[in-house]
Design a protein around this motif. Structure first.
Motif, mmCIF file in Angstrom:
data_model
loop_
_atom_site.group_PDB
_atom_site.id
_atom_site.type_symbol
_atom_site.label_atom_id
_atom_site.label_comp_id
_atom_site.label_asym_id
_atom_site.label_seq_id
_atom_site.Cartn_x
_atom_site.Cartn_y
_atom_site.Cartn_z
ATOM 1 N N VAL A 18 0.860 -1.180 0.000
ATOM 2 C CA VAL A 18 0.000 0.000 0.000
ATOM 3 C C VAL A 18 0.894 1.227 0.000
ATOM 4 C CG1 VAL A 18 -1.795 1.286 1.225
ATOM 5 C CG2 VAL A 18 -1.790 -1.210 1.302
ATOM 6 N N GLY A 19 0.534 2.233 -0.782
ATOM 7 C CA GLY A 19 1.297 3.476 -0.809
ATOM 8 C C GLY A 19 0.396 4.686 -0.692
ATOM 9 N N LEU A 20 0.807 5.658 0.114
ATOM 10 C CA LEU A 20 0.090 6.921 0.278
ATOM 11 C C LEU A 20 1.011 8.069 -0.124
ATOM 12 C CD1 LEU A 20 -1.464 6.253 3.810
ATOM 13 C CD2 LEU A 20 -2.576 5.939 1.599
ATOM 14 N N LEU A 21 0.459 9.068 -0.825
ATOM 15 C CA LEU A 21 1.254 10.174 -1.329
ATOM 16 C C LEU A 21 0.685 11.508 -0.854
ATOM 17 C CD1 LEU A 21 1.711 9.088 -5.068
ATOM 18 C CD2 LEU A 21 3.329 8.768 -3.197
ATOM 19 N N GLY A 22 1.574 12.451 -0.542
ATOM 20 C CA GLY A 22 1.185 13.809 -0.218
ATOM 21 C C GLY A 22 2.183 14.782 -0.815
ATOM 22 N N GLN A 23 1.721 15.969 -1.155
ATOM 23 C CA GLN A 23 2.611 16.941 -1.787
ATOM 24 C C GLN A 23 2.237 18.358 -1.383
ATOM 25 O OE1 GLN A 23 4.323 16.841 -6.053
ATOM 26 N NE2 GLN A 23 2.478 18.064 -6.277
ATOM 27 N N THR A 24 3.240 19.160 -1.054
ATOM 28 C CA THR A 24 3.059 20.586 -0.844
ATOM 29 C C THR A 24 3.917 21.314 -1.860
ATOM 30 O OG1 THR A 24 3.248 22.407 0.742
ATOM 31 C CG2 THR A 24 4.873 20.656 0.921
ATOM 32 N N GLY A 64 -1.689 6.167 -3.299
ATOM 33 C CA GLY A 64 -0.743 5.929 -4.381
ATOM 34 C C GLY A 64 -0.971 4.632 -5.125
ATOM 35 N N TYR A 65 -1.232 3.543 -4.405
ATOM 36 C CA TYR A 65 -1.428 2.244 -5.052
ATOM 37 C C TYR A 65 -1.845 1.201 -4.021
ATOM 38 C CZ TYR A 65 3.327 1.858 -3.237
ATOM 39 O OH TYR A 65 4.429 1.892 -2.409
ATOM 40 N N LEU A 66 -2.494 0.155 -4.520
ATOM 41 C CA LEU A 66 -2.726 -1.094 -3.810
ATOM 42 C C LEU A 66 -2.219 -2.196 -4.724
ATOM 43 C CD1 LEU A 66 -6.433 -0.569 -2.620
ATOM 44 C CD2 LEU A 66 -4.399 -0.484 -1.174
ATOM 45 N N GLY A 88 4.875 3.989 2.506
ATOM 46 C CA GLY A 88 4.538 2.695 1.946
ATOM 47 C C GLY A 88 4.622 1.573 2.966
ATOM 48 N N PHE A 89 3.781 0.561 2.767
ATOM 49 C CA PHE A 89 3.745 -0.622 3.625
ATOM 50 C C PHE A 89 3.927 -1.853 2.747
ATOM 51 C CE2 PHE A 89 1.056 2.677 5.391
ATOM 52 C CZ PHE A 89 1.469 2.757 6.704
ATOM 53 N N SER A 90 4.899 -2.707 3.090
ATOM 54 C CA SER A 90 5.181 -3.938 2.336
ATOM 55 C C SER A 90 5.072 -5.121 3.281
ATOM 56 C CB SER A 90 6.583 -3.890 1.724
ATOM 57 O OG SER A 90 6.747 -2.753 0.889
ATOM 58 N N LEU A 91 4.136 -6.024 2.994
ATOM 59 C CA LEU A 91 3.896 -7.186 3.843
ATOM 60 C C LEU A 91 4.221 -8.459 3.069
ATOM 61 C CD1 LEU A 91 0.476 -6.189 5.447
ATOM 62 C CD2 LEU A 91 2.778 -5.714 6.270
#
Length: 438
Positions: free
Chosen positions: A87-93, A115-117, A424-427
């Motif tokens: 799982v990925g999460l994205l943020g931008q300033t 960002g993605y699954l 990101g999380f990698s399992l």
């Protein structure tokens, strides 16, 4: 088997909570206001995951057994017999600046998105498969201009707004052909819609004519849905007992994707109430947009699970992009050059600090956007870190930070200075592990 499903459920729950907490921001902005997203099919998301993000986007030739490679489908086969869920999460300033009307105009903006699954499973010792869902492009802009109406003393106001984007649902396969040669293919269903609106009115306010509040509006909406392909190959010869040379390449062929377009004109007042019948130019008319071919090449030098350094080069023929009505998109060919490294002090150690992975990278992009005859450049640097978690430390939480700038304050170019953060999380777990009872 039960363990991986438990971990998948927990990670999905945490991820959905995070997305729900930021859902107004996600739906409203994607990764924030970007005037350049008005061109083509919008701004493209990076094809890599948070791991690749931390080393300049490097990922065409390199793969790691603890993370999923989503840039080259051939390297799926380099994975072990672990199943992996990511799982990925994205943020931008970002800060946007432009020289306008003799002064510097600036604006700050923020956006975030899922960002993605992704899920990858081994079919056998030579063959791995993956499923993923991710955003492909986003459109998010809102600009206003004032110009004198030719031949008059009056000024006109013009507003331009865009929202939407495309998503990708992919199904990829990677196969190890020989000991060091890998081939892969990815099929992706691209879907989504993009809405562009514009309106204009003449600014008149005098004693004879009164306040003129008639606004002429145009709405253009295109719904896309079709299948696109990607091919991948890799060669990973051994240089010695611990060192490998990695070579990789991917090819996205030129593809025409189906679209349905509606194009509408209408006159309204300033409150949005219609004062004329809708003039419909096109209503759900079918067409096909042309997405250009893209080629990427990578080379890297790797010390097994300890150190990796490499370079990727990409070529995108965006000058051949065509809209659903087969019109040129006013884009130019793009180039991407990325370099990065990855380092894990002692991967076989039992000390936690020796298992932390560090990354750094640099990327140069010649973007497909051209302003006053000059093509826009994007230059950025990145840092990343992966922390092992869980039993046997085969799972990881990854944080990557990218800082960069595109465009310069020359002419009417818009300069964007941004900081992008990825989590990101990698399992990892064994698939269909047979339980042993004493």
């Amino acid at each position: 088997m039960l363990r991986i499903y438990t971990r998948l459920r927990r990670t999905l729950t945490y991820s959905l909570l995070a997305v729900a907490a930021t859902s107004p921001m996600v739906l409203a902005q994607g990764l924030g206001n970007s005037p350049y997203s008005a061109l083509g099919i919008g701004e493209l998301y990076s094809p890599g995951n948070v791991t690749n993000m931390g080393m300049g986007g490097l990922g065409i030739s390199n793969a790691n057994p603890f993370y999923l490679n989503m840039q080259n489908p051939a390297l799926l086969a380099q994975r072990t017999r672990f199943t992996i869920f990511e799982v990925g999460l994205l943020g931008q300033t970002k800060s946007l600046s432009q020289n306008l009307n003799g002064g510097l105009q600036s604006q700050r903006d923020f956006g975030g998105n899922l960002g993605y699954l992704a899920l990858a499973v081994p079919a056998n010792s030579r063959w791995n498969m993956s499923l993923s869902l991710r955003p492909y492009t986003y459109v998010d802009y809102n600009t206003r201009q004032y110009r004198t109406v030719p031949g008059t003393i009056y000024e006109a106001e013009y507003n331009y707004t865009g929202r939407g984007g495309l998503n990708k649902a992919t199904f990829a396969h990677g196969v190890r052909i020989t000991k060091n040669i890998y081939l892969g293919v990815e099929a992706a269903f691209v879907f989504g819609n993009i809405t562009n609106t514009s309106d204009s009115r003449v600014l008149i306010n005098d004693s004879d004519l009164g306040i003129q509040d008639t606004r002429v509006s145009r709405l253009n909406r295109v719904n896309y849905s079709d299948i696109v392909w990607k091919l991948g190959a890799a060669w990973r010869p051994k240089l010695s007992e611990n060192w490998n040379l990695n070579l990789g390449a991917t090819y996205d062929p030129q593809t025409r994707i189906n679209g349905r377009e509606s194009d509408i004109y209408q006159q309204t007042n300033l409150t949005g109430t219609a004062i004329s019948a809708t003039d419909t130019l096109r209503t759900e008319e079918n067409g096909r947009a042309t997405l250009p071919q893209q080629m990427h090449f990578g080379i890297s030098l790797e010390k097994k699970n300890t150190f990796l350094v490499g370079v990727d080069v990409g070529i995108q023929q965006w000058a051949k992009y065509r809209t659903v009505t087969n019109q040129p998109g006013n884009l130019s060919d793009g180039i991407t050059v990325a370099t990065g490294l990855e380092y894990t002090p002692k991967p076989n150690s039992t000390r936690y600090r020796d298992l932390i992975t560090y990354r750094a990278g640099f990327q140069y992009n010649r973007l497909p956007y051209t302003v006053e005859g000059k093509q826009i450049n994007d230059v950025n640097g990145s840092l990343g870190i992966s922390l092992p978690v869980g039993a046997y430390f085969v799972n990881h939480v990854t944080l990557s930070v990218v800082g960069g700038q595109r465009g310069v304050l020359t002419g009417t170019q818009i300069r964007e200075q941004y900081v992008r953060i990825g989590l990101g999380f990698s399992l990892n777990d064994l698939w269909f592990r047979k339980q042993v009872v004493d």
